[in-house]
Design a protein around this motif. Sequence first.
Motif, PDB file in Angstrom:
ATOM      1  N   ASP A  60       0.810  -1.215   0.000  1.00 34.02           N
ATOM      2  CA  ASP A  60       0.000   0.000   0.000  1.00 34.02           C
ATOM      3  C   ASP A  60       0.844   1.266   0.000  1.00 34.02           C
ATOM      4  OD1 ASP A  60      -2.397  -1.444   0.055  1.00 34.02           O
ATOM      5  OD2 ASP A  60      -2.321  -1.629   2.247  1.00 34.02           O
ATOM      6  N   THR A  61       2.156   1.135  -0.102  1.00 30.91           N
ATOM      7  CA  THR A  61       3.057   2.280  -0.018  1.00 30.91           C
ATOM      8  C   THR A  61       3.634   2.597  -1.384  1.00 30.91           C
ATOM      9  OG1 THR A  61       3.637   1.681   2.257  1.00 30.91           O
ATOM     10  CG2 THR A  61       5.105   3.211   1.129  1.00 30.91           C
ATOM     11  N   TRP A  62       3.661   3.902  -1.709  1.00 25.57           N
ATOM     12  CA  TRP A  62       4.238   4.368  -2.966  1.00 25.57           C
ATOM     13  C   TRP A  62       5.566   5.060  -2.713  1.00 25.57           C
ATOM     14  CZ3 TRP A  62       2.612   3.686  -7.954  1.00 25.57           C
ATOM     15  CH2 TRP A  62       1.330   3.149  -8.138  1.00 25.57           C
ATOM     16  N   TYR A  63       6.467   4.903  -3.661  1.00 26.32           N
ATOM     17  CA  TYR A  63       7.775   5.557  -3.614  1.00 26.32           C
ATOM     18  C   TYR A  63       7.947   6.339  -4.911  1.00 26.32           C
ATOM     19  CZ  TYR A  63       8.644   2.264   0.178  1.00 26.32           C
ATOM     20  OH  TYR A  63       8.555   1.548   1.352  1.00 26.32           O
ATOM     21  N   LEU A  64       8.497   7.547  -4.787  1.00 28.11           N
ATOM     22  CA  LEU A  64       8.703   8.398  -5.949  1.00 28.11           C
ATOM     23  C   LEU A  64      10.139   8.897  -5.954  1.00 28.11           C
ATOM     24  CD1 LEU A  64       7.680  10.149  -8.365  1.00 28.11           C
ATOM     25  CD2 LEU A  64       6.945  11.852  -6.680  1.00 28.11           C
ATOM     26  N   GLY A  65      10.825   8.709  -7.072  1.00 30.76           N
ATOM     27  CA  GLY A  65      12.178   9.213  -7.233  1.00 30.76           C
ATOM     28  C   GLY A  65      12.244  10.213  -8.368  1.00 30.76           C
ATOM     29  N   CYS A  66      12.836  11.384  -8.095  1.00 33.00           N
ATOM     30  CA  CYS A  66      13.000  12.428  -9.103  1.00 33.00           C
ATOM     31  C   CYS A  66      14.470  12.836  -9.141  1.00 33.00           C
ATOM     32  CB  CYS A  66      12.150  13.658  -8.783  1.00 33.00           C
ATOM     33  SG  CYS A  66      10.390  13.317  -8.570  1.00 33.00           S
ATOM     34  N   ALA A  67      15.041  12.932 -10.325  1.00 35.63           N
ATOM     35  CA  ALA A  67      16.453  13.287 -10.464  1.00 35.63           C
ATOM     36  C   ALA A  67      16.619  14.279 -11.605  1.00 35.63           C
ATOM     37  CB  ALA A  67      17.299  12.047 -10.721  1.00 35.63           C
ATOM     38  N   ALA A  68      17.485  15.284 -11.382  1.00 42.55           N
ATOM     39  CA  ALA A  68      17.778  16.294 -12.397  1.00 42.55           C
ATOM     40  C   ALA A  68      19.105  15.991 -13.075  1.00 42.55           C
ATOM     41  CB  ALA A  68      17.822  17.686 -11.768  1.00 42.55           C
ATOM     42  N   GLY A  69      19.203  16.385 -14.333  1.00 41.37           N
ATOM     43  CA  GLY A  69      20.443  16.276 -15.067  1.00 41.37           C
ATOM     44  C   GLY A  69      21.392  17.410 -14.733  1.00 41.37           C
ATOM     45  N   PRO A  70      22.264  17.781 -15.635  1.00 40.34           N
ATOM     46  CA  PRO A  70      23.264  18.816 -15.346  1.00 40.34           C
ATOM     47  C   PRO A  70      22.683  20.227 -15.277  1.00 40.34           C
ATOM     48  CG  PRO A  70      23.503  18.007 -17.586  1.00 40.34           C
ATOM     49  CD  PRO A  70      22.512  17.117 -16.929  1.00 40.34           C
ATOM     50  N   GLN A  71      21.409  20.410 -15.647  1.00 42.19           N
ATOM     51  CA  GLN A  71      20.739  21.702 -15.545  1.00 42.19           C
ATOM     52  C   GLN A  71      19.553  21.584 -14.591  1.00 42.19           C
ATOM     53  OE1 GLN A  71      22.175  24.226 -17.190  1.00 42.19           O
ATOM     54  NE2 GLN A  71      23.648  22.811 -18.136  1.00 42.19           N
ATOM     55  N   ASP A  72      19.087  22.744 -14.076  1.00 40.51           N
ATOM     56  CA  ASP A  72      17.880  22.741 -13.251  1.00 40.51           C
ATOM     57  C   ASP A  72      16.743  22.084 -14.030  1.00 40.51           C
ATOM     58  OD1 ASP A  72      19.459  24.201 -11.553  1.00 40.51           O
ATOM     59  OD2 ASP A  72      18.336  26.070 -11.729  1.00 40.51           O
ATOM     60  N   TRP A  73      15.888  21.377 -13.315  1.00 38.23           N
ATOM     61  CA  TRP A  73      14.793  20.659 -13.973  1.00 38.23           C
ATOM     62  C   TRP A  73      13.525  20.795 -13.149  1.00 38.23           C
ATOM     63  CZ3 TRP A  73      12.269  15.675 -12.952  1.00 38.23           C
ATOM     64  CH2 TRP A  73      11.491  15.211 -14.034  1.00 38.23           C
ATOM     65  N   GLU A  74      12.416  21.053 -13.818  1.00 34.03           N
ATOM     66  CA  GLU A  74      11.143  21.108 -13.117  1.00 34.03           C
ATOM     67  C   GLU A  74      10.059  20.459 -13.947  1.00 34.03           C
ATOM     68  OE1 GLU A  74       8.966  25.164 -13.281  1.00 34.03           O
ATOM     69  OE2 GLU A  74      11.102  25.679 -13.074  1.00 34.03           O
ATOM     70  N   THR A  75       9.061  19.948 -13.251  1.00 33.35           N
ATOM     71  CA  THR A  75       7.949  19.278 -13.913  1.00 33.35           C
ATOM     72  C   THR A  75       6.755  19.307 -12.967  1.00 33.35           C
ATOM     73  OG1 THR A  75       7.294  17.246 -15.076  1.00 33.35           O
ATOM     74  CG2 THR A  75       8.527  16.972 -13.037  1.00 33.35           C
ATOM     75  N   MET A  76       5.592  19.030 -13.482  1.00 32.57           N
ATOM     76  CA  MET A  76       4.380  18.909 -12.672  1.00 32.57           C
ATOM     77  C   MET A  76       3.885  17.475 -12.784  1.00 32.57           C
ATOM     78  SD  MET A  76       2.278  20.580 -10.679  1.00 32.57           S
ATOM     79  CE  MET A  76       2.471  22.322 -11.096  1.00 32.57           C
ATOM     80  N   LEU A  77       3.787  16.791 -11.647  1.00 35.72           N
ATOM     81  CA  LEU A  77       3.435  15.379 -11.651  1.00 35.72           C
ATOM     82  C   LEU A  77       1.966  15.166 -11.317  1.00 35.72           C
ATOM     83  CD1 LEU A  77       6.537  13.837  -9.844  1.00 35.72           C
ATOM     84  CD2 LEU A  77       6.156  14.158 -12.301  1.00 35.72           C
TER      85      LEU A  77
END
Length: 616
Positions: free
Chosen positions: A539-556
């Motif tokens: 019942d548990t969710w895990y989320l991993g987010c990683a940026a490359g060599p530049q700033d990175w943004e997104t809407m999930l």
Amino acid sequence: MSQRFFWLKSPGMLGLILLLQYGQLAAQKVYSIASPGGTTVLELRAEGGKLSYQLFFKGKTITNRSALEITVDGVSFNTAKISRYVKPALHRESFASPLGEQDTLYSNYRQAKLYLKTNSGNQVRLDFRVMDSSVAFRYAVSVADAVPHQLRELTTFSFPSSPLIYQYNQESVFTPTLVDTFHTTTDLPVTLLADGNYCQLGEAANLNYTKVELTRGVDGNTLAVKFPRDTAVLSSKQIETPWRTLSVAGSAIALAHCRTLNLKLADAPAPGDLSWIRPGKLIRAQLNTQSGLDCIDFAVKHHFQYIMFDAGWYGAEFRSSSDPCQVIPAIDMAKVIAYGKEKNIGVILYVNYVGLKSKLDTILPLYKQWGVAGIKFGFVDGLSQAGLSWLSQAIKKVQHYGFVLNIHDNYKPTGLSRTYPALLTQEGIRGDENSPDAFHNTTLPFTRFFAGAADFTYCFPNSKNSFSKNIKVSKAQQLALSVVYYSPLQAVFWYGQPNDYINDEEIAFYNYVPTTWNESHYLSGDIGKGIAVARRKGDTWYLGCAAGPQDWETMLDLSFLRPGITYTATIYEDGDNQAINKRTVTLNNTDKLPVKLLAKGGQAIIFRSGANNPEK
């Protein structure tokens, strides 16, 4: 010679096949195979003494005419006759994937077979599977006598214009390169950008073939199969080549649909109880008894399943005089294994290829007697037919004796973890021990990881060592990658010693994160820019987010969460002075989650519902 026309009226498909029976390849024949949903069409053509294929996706041309050719002792089958064509048939399959990224894998495809025969009696069967967004094909060659013959494969992948490929070899960096300026080779799988579509060329089910790489073909739009080590593949009587695969998507993140394709194409495991196979995390011990005991205590405290003694536990690994049946005096192996059994922590032992080739059949029953839980193969030959054939039978033997297996160095997966589930992971990747940067880390999920699991050998910092030589990204990215990167067996603390990890709050995420999953979603990202992956265990969710060599943004979009449930999200993120900050928010499946990461940064999140929160 008469012509036959067949209209195929299977659901979702209407294809016209023109078949000239028993005609030589010089006569024109066309066969069209459409995927179950009709989005993907593979067209085969026999014309002018050549057999070729062309791929279409959503009405767009993905490849130009590309060669389907294999030779036996230098003689091509292009002089053969088409003896039979088995028209496309719909297949719907599913199988459990208890050690994978999701519980069940589904494989829906249309399969056709084409049979060719030479005047000398040699035969080749071409198998084709067409799925929505992917195709796979292979050759099965039968010769008329039992004398060894030399096979060479001349398959090509030709595109309407020069594609951009993410070139790499084994554990190297990635070099984005246009094929028309390409002067070396690239490993499979390789990801490429062609006329606005993202494609992946791969290989599945390599049991007794040679390693294949791709090189520049006859022009700057074409990639051609090349054997880097063997001049030819030796075969007597019959051999099936590995599957050649081509997957397509409109975006890099959508291309993640192909990440389980190798497993779907590999053979199912033999019947039997495989419940003993335990995935998990490990810490690597120093080469002495006390370190082994300390690592076991650390593993218990942080909910790991294994420790490992790496190269050197039986002496210098590359010397034939070093005996993998004999433990160096500094390690009381019996004591460490017994203590591990008491604490339910398994011990994995490394053995170099030198020792494996000479003593595999000796060490397997011996290690079983010792109580060893798993084996790590080192510096194997994953490049030649002899090496890969040896590995296939070795993997089978290791599973038979009840060990989990990790294969390191140049070997890459082709789906054999389905056939032999004890093969939990392998390297064939530039992990932390080789100092990858943020571009590399955010390219891997769209390239090498589409082939299968990989042991990334994490080097998380501790109070005594920042491992700055090895780690080129933030601490939070290190945490996040344990979700983004799939591997049923993860070496989480590669260089660190257990008593140096007094930063319990920073490494708490590793206490909880599992290594196998019930469900996975690739949410957002682009090659070398950023990646966000969500996975569920129970019942548990895990989320991993990683940026490359530049700033990175997104809407999930969090619609993957269970409806009607409020989750407490514990967020591990980068703070000041290279520290990990931890905060909590409440979220549900109607929410949107903004992600804003600095260059080389990351964010790791655990979503827990109600009583399912050990931190309360």
